[in-house]
Design an enzyme around this catalytic site. Structure first.
Site, PDB file in Angstrom:
ATOM      1  N   CYS A  23       0.819  -1.201   0.000  1.00 46.00           N
ATOM      2  CA  CYS A  23       0.000   0.000   0.000  1.00 46.00           C
ATOM      3  C   CYS A  23       0.850   1.247   0.000  1.00 46.00           C
ATOM      4  O   CYS A  23       2.056   1.211   0.207  1.00 46.00           O
ATOM      5  CB  CYS A  23      -0.895   0.039   1.251  1.00 46.00           C
ATOM      6  SG  CYS A  23      -1.951  -1.387   1.481  1.00 46.00           S
ATOM      7  N   GLY A  50      -0.105   0.563  -4.886  1.00 44.85           N
ATOM      8  CA  GLY A  50      -1.349  -0.196  -4.740  1.00 44.85           C
ATOM      9  C   GLY A  50      -2.395   0.302  -5.701  1.00 44.85           C
ATOM     10  O   GLY A  50      -2.661   1.506  -5.767  1.00 44.85           O
ATOM     11  N   ASN A 124       0.507   0.496   5.586  1.00 45.19           N
ATOM     12  CA  ASN A 124       1.360  -0.075   4.550  1.00 45.19           C
ATOM     13  C   ASN A 124       2.264  -1.109   5.197  1.00 45.19           C
ATOM     14  O   ASN A 124       2.973  -0.799   6.156  1.00 45.19           O
ATOM     15  CB  ASN A 124       2.219   1.006   3.885  1.00 45.19           C
ATOM     16  CG  ASN A 124       3.230   0.434   2.908  1.00 45.19           C
ATOM     17  OD1 ASN A 124       2.978  -0.579   2.260  1.00 45.19           O
ATOM     18  ND2 ASN A 124       4.382   1.062   2.794  1.00 45.19           N
ATOM     19  N   GLY A 125       2.251  -2.329   4.671  1.00 43.27           N
ATOM     20  CA  GLY A 125       3.070  -3.395   5.235  1.00 43.27           C
ATOM     21  C   GLY A 125       2.262  -4.656   5.429  1.00 43.27           C
ATOM     22  O   GLY A 125       1.192  -4.832   4.837  1.00 43.27           O
ATOM     23  N   CYS A 263      13.763  -2.588   3.466  1.00 40.10           N
ATOM     24  CA  CYS A 263      13.601  -3.493   2.327  1.00 40.10           C
ATOM     25  C   CYS A 263      14.497  -3.073   1.167  1.00 40.10           C
ATOM     26  O   CYS A 263      14.339  -1.979   0.610  1.00 40.10           O
ATOM     27  CB  CYS A 263      12.144  -3.497   1.882  1.00 40.10           C
ATOM     28  SG  CYS A 263      11.838  -4.426   0.368  1.00 40.10           S
ATOM     29  N   TYR A 269      13.150  -2.067  -7.219  1.00 39.30           N
ATOM     30  CA  TYR A 269      11.970  -2.021  -8.076  1.00 39.30           C
ATOM     31  C   TYR A 269      10.798  -1.230  -7.518  1.00 39.30           C
ATOM     32  O   TYR A 269      10.162  -0.466  -8.236  1.00 39.30           O
ATOM     33  CB  TYR A 269      11.508  -3.445  -8.386  1.00 39.30           C
ATOM     34  CG  TYR A 269      10.188  -3.539  -9.130  1.00 39.30           C
ATOM     35  CD1 TYR A 269      10.116  -3.219 -10.484  1.00 39.30           C
ATOM     36  CD2 TYR A 269       9.021  -3.933  -8.483  1.00 39.30           C
ATOM     37  CE1 TYR A 269       8.911  -3.287 -11.174  1.00 39.30           C
ATOM     38  CE2 TYR A 269       7.806  -4.005  -9.170  1.00 39.30           C
ATOM     39  CZ  TYR A 269       7.754  -3.689 -10.507  1.00 39.30           C
ATOM     40  OH  TYR A 269       6.576  -3.753 -11.190  1.00 39.30           O
ATOM     41  N   SER A 310      11.041  -0.122 -15.983  1.00 36.76           N
ATOM     42  CA  SER A 310      11.737  -0.461 -14.743  1.00 36.76           C
ATOM     43  C   SER A 310      13.215  -0.756 -14.952  1.00 36.76           C
ATOM     44  O   SER A 310      14.013  -0.609 -14.032  1.00 36.76           O
ATOM     45  CB  SER A 310      11.057  -1.654 -14.062  1.00 36.76           C
ATOM     46  OG  SER A 310      11.014  -2.769 -14.923  1.00 36.76           O
ATOM     47  N   ASP A 372      17.047  -5.574 -17.222  1.00 33.18           N
ATOM     48  CA  ASP A 372      15.799  -5.496 -16.446  1.00 33.18           C
ATOM     49  C   ASP A 372      16.166  -5.553 -14.972  1.00 33.18           C
ATOM     50  O   ASP A 372      17.293  -5.917 -14.607  1.00 33.18           O
ATOM     51  CB  ASP A 372      14.853  -6.640 -16.816  1.00 33.18           C
ATOM     52  CG  ASP A 372      13.390  -6.293 -16.551  1.00 33.18           C
ATOM     53  OD1 ASP A 372      13.127  -5.263 -15.899  1.00 33.18           O
ATOM     54  OD2 ASP A 372      12.515  -7.065 -16.979  1.00 33.18           O
ATOM     55  N   CYS A 409       8.151 -13.067   0.366  1.00 32.99           N
ATOM     56  CA  CYS A 409       8.211 -11.966   1.331  1.00 32.99           C
ATOM     57  C   CYS A 409       6.983 -12.031   2.226  1.00 32.99           C
ATOM     58  O   CYS A 409       5.864 -12.196   1.741  1.00 32.99           O
ATOM     59  CB  CYS A 409       8.243 -10.623   0.611  1.00 32.99           C
ATOM     60  SG  CYS A 409       8.170  -9.197   1.715  1.00 32.99           S
ATOM     61  N   CYS A 460      16.877  -5.523   4.763  1.00 33.70           N
ATOM     62  CA  CYS A 460      16.227  -6.836   4.656  1.00 33.70           C
ATOM     63  C   CYS A 460      16.429  -7.344   3.237  1.00 33.70           C
ATOM     64  O   CYS A 460      16.033  -6.692   2.274  1.00 33.70           O
ATOM     65  CB  CYS A 460      14.732  -6.734   4.963  1.00 33.70           C
ATOM     66  SG  CYS A 460      13.837  -8.287   4.680  1.00 33.70           S
ATOM     67  N   CYS A 463      14.061 -11.870   0.353  1.00 32.25           N
ATOM     68  CA  CYS A 463      13.592 -12.463  -0.907  1.00 32.25           C
ATOM     69  C   CYS A 463      14.745 -13.000  -1.749  1.00 32.25           C
ATOM     70  O   CYS A 463      14.538 -13.832  -2.631  1.00 32.25           O
ATOM     71  CB  CYS A 463      12.768 -11.460  -1.703  1.00 32.25           C
ATOM     72  SG  CYS A 463      13.621  -9.910  -2.074  1.00 32.25           S
TER      73      CYS A 463
END
Length: 540
Positions: A23, A50, A124-125, A263, A269, A310, A372, A409, A460, A463
């Site tokens: 979010c 989001g 958010n989270g 993160c 990204y 991206s 990418d 994640c 973190c 992933c």
């Protein structure tokens, strides 16, 4: 669908969903300003975080009004709707679902009662102890009411219920009691009739920033949202900090010790390129990732092209470091967003051309380096390589400005399930063969981290490494549909959460596991610091 940069990301093929963030949140306290419109433009800047629903709540000091619906920010709000949202305090939210399905009942901000009035909250989270917190709600408030009674199945509704408090405590006092009980990733922006609040989890997994208006204050998920409303950046909300903003000004309370674990995928990204996180510009970090990628995986070629949009910053960096010219080999249709028309199989196979088309005169006969940010399932890269070869490319070398994504994640990003992540079961050369490239190179974890200019211990990287900085409960207490399972159910819909038991098994089987470590039974111990689910050095 918009990608992490607010433009086009992995959703190039019909049904090909890229990584999605939970979010975006926005809050403003500004007497004399049109706070609903400020919130609208703030959420517009955060749309990439989001795209399922959007909402704004406002207060004039005596009552809270809220307007929310399913859809993009520009679809939910118009001048008439915004004109009804009066007041000098506002909380806004744009949602992608991680806990709780995508439905109107789960749209935010959520509403709940407090000891002295009403609370409106945006989150958010993603929490990891939602089941435990829900039990606490039932113990404290046996009569189910509010958002939970109306069918809201999110962790946000559980937090809102806990903010009910009692007659002896203000919302601030209740928040200071509740916040230390939350586990996982959370950036909260909430308000009652007179006060705006903002809180960030002790690890600071997701970004949250504070800005200054001429006549007030703003809090937002990214600095780009401050820019669009004309607010000057003041600082980041500290991990473990609660901000309180009212007519007496701004003050801060600490509810937990700061243990930063931001993160790293925000840099890769998720965040907009014009955002700054922990003092590091995201665009600059991505360009540096491209430079380091060129040093780690050089190749003789004629042209460096990005996967729009991206991959563009990293492609620029690769071209700068390699000396190989940068070019635009693919043209993007800027007006293609979500499509609700299901294509036939023939059209689906060619569906990427709906959004991207090659510049044949640029590509023909060239040895190409295609850059990418990441590979998820590999379908997009496979289609791109095929398209470029059809356009006459002599060679296609794929370069990825992050390491292989091999773990789910639990802190607010919805990846493909682990079984669908192409790098989970295949080595680099096998992935190369699967996408049809002449060569493939991923940026090393060391190169990625160095590009962020952040200490490794403050990031973190779960992933990529399988090392989760916040302890996780057992599989039954995780999952997007945790609060929607029938009573007694022991499963949930497919996704990263549904595969958690195999992750426990992988943890138990990994080489060098300490004696007494749990096997496939029980929960992960709530030990301090990072708990490695996988081998930190694993490369697949």
């Amino acid at each position: 669908m918009a990608g992490g940069d607010g433009l086009l990301g992995h959703d190039l093929l019909p049904g090909e969903k890229g990584p999605q963030d939970a979010c975006g949140v926005f809050g403003v306290w500004a007497p004399g300003e049109e706070v609903a419109k400020l919130s609208y433009f703030g959420l517009y800047a955060l749309q990439h975080r989001g795209q399922e629903s959007a909402g704004i709540a406002t207060s004039d000091g005596s009552k809270i009004l809220i307007y929310k619906d399913m859809g993009l920010v520009a679809q939910v709000f118009n001048e008439a709707a915004l004109s009804t949202l009066l007041g000098h305090i506002a909380v806004g939210h744009t949602r992608y679902s991680t806990t709780g399905s995508s439905s109107w009942q789960n749209a935010q901000p959520t509403l709940g009662r407090t000891s002295g009035g009403t609370v409106a909250l945006g989150h958010n989270g993603n929490l990891t102890n939602t089941a435990e917190l829900l039990q606490l709600v039932h113990e404290r408030y046996p009569k189910v009411e509010g958002e939970l009674a109306r069918g809201n199945t999110t962790d946000t509704a559980v937090i809102t219920a806990l903010f009910t408090g009692d007659l002896d405590h203000t919302l601030e006092a209740t928040a200071l009691e509740v916040l230390p009980r939350l586990r996982g990733a959370y950036c909260l922006v909430f308000m009652d009739e007179t006060t705006l609040y903002a809180a960030r989890d002790p690890q600071g997994v997701r970004p949250l920033v504070l800005g200054r208006l001429e006549r007030g204050w703003v809090v937002a998920s990214e600095t780009a949202a401050l820019d669009i409303v004309g607010a000057s950046f003041v600082r980041e909300v500290e991990p473990g900090e609660l901000l309180i903003i009212d007519e007496d000004g701004l003050r801060s309370q600490r509810f937990a010790e700061s243990k930063p674990a931001g993160c790293v995928f925000e840099y890769v990204y998720l965040a907009r390129p014009d955002t700054t996180i922990a003092g590091r510009g995201v665009h600059e970090a991505r360009v540096e990732m491209g430079r380091r990628l060129a040093a780690e995986y050089p190749v003789e070629a004629d042209l460096v092209i990005p996967t729009p949009e991206s991959g563009t910053p990293a492609a620029i960096g690769y071209a700068q470091a390699s000396g190989i010219p940068f070019g635009q080999g693919l043209v993007k249709n800027s007006y293609v967003g979500r499509t609700f028309i299901q294509p036939s199989e023939t059209i689906r196979q060619r569906g990427i051309k709906l959004k991207l088309n090659p510049l044949k005169a640029v590509i023909k006969g060239k040895r190409l380096i295609v850059v990418d940010d990441s590979i998820v399932r590999g379908n997009t890269q496979r289609a791109l390589v095929s398209m470029l070869r059809e356009a006459g490319a002599a060679e296609v070398h794929v370069r990825i400005s992050s390491p292989p994504i091999t773990w789910p994640c639990f802190y607010g990003i919805d990846f493909a399930s682990r079984a669908e992540l192409i790098a989970t079961g295949l080595g680099v050369d096998e992935v190369r063969q699967a996408i049809g490239a002449d060569s493939l190179g991923y940026l090393s974890p060391e190169g990625m981290i160095a590009a962020t200019e952040q200490p490794r211990e403050k990031l973190c990287t779960a992933c990529f490494t399988g090392v989760y900085p916040i302890p996780l409960p057992d599989a039954l207490h995780l999952g997007k549909n945790l609060l929607e399972r029938p009573a007694g159910s022991d499963g949930c819909d497919p996704g990263p959460d549904a595969e958690y038991e195999p992750l426990l098994e992988a943890a138990a089987r990994r080489p060098g596991a300490p004696a007494g470590e749990p096997t496939t039974q029980g929960r992960i111990p709530a030990m301090p610091g990072a708990f490695p689910i996988g081998d930190p050095g694993r490369q697949e």
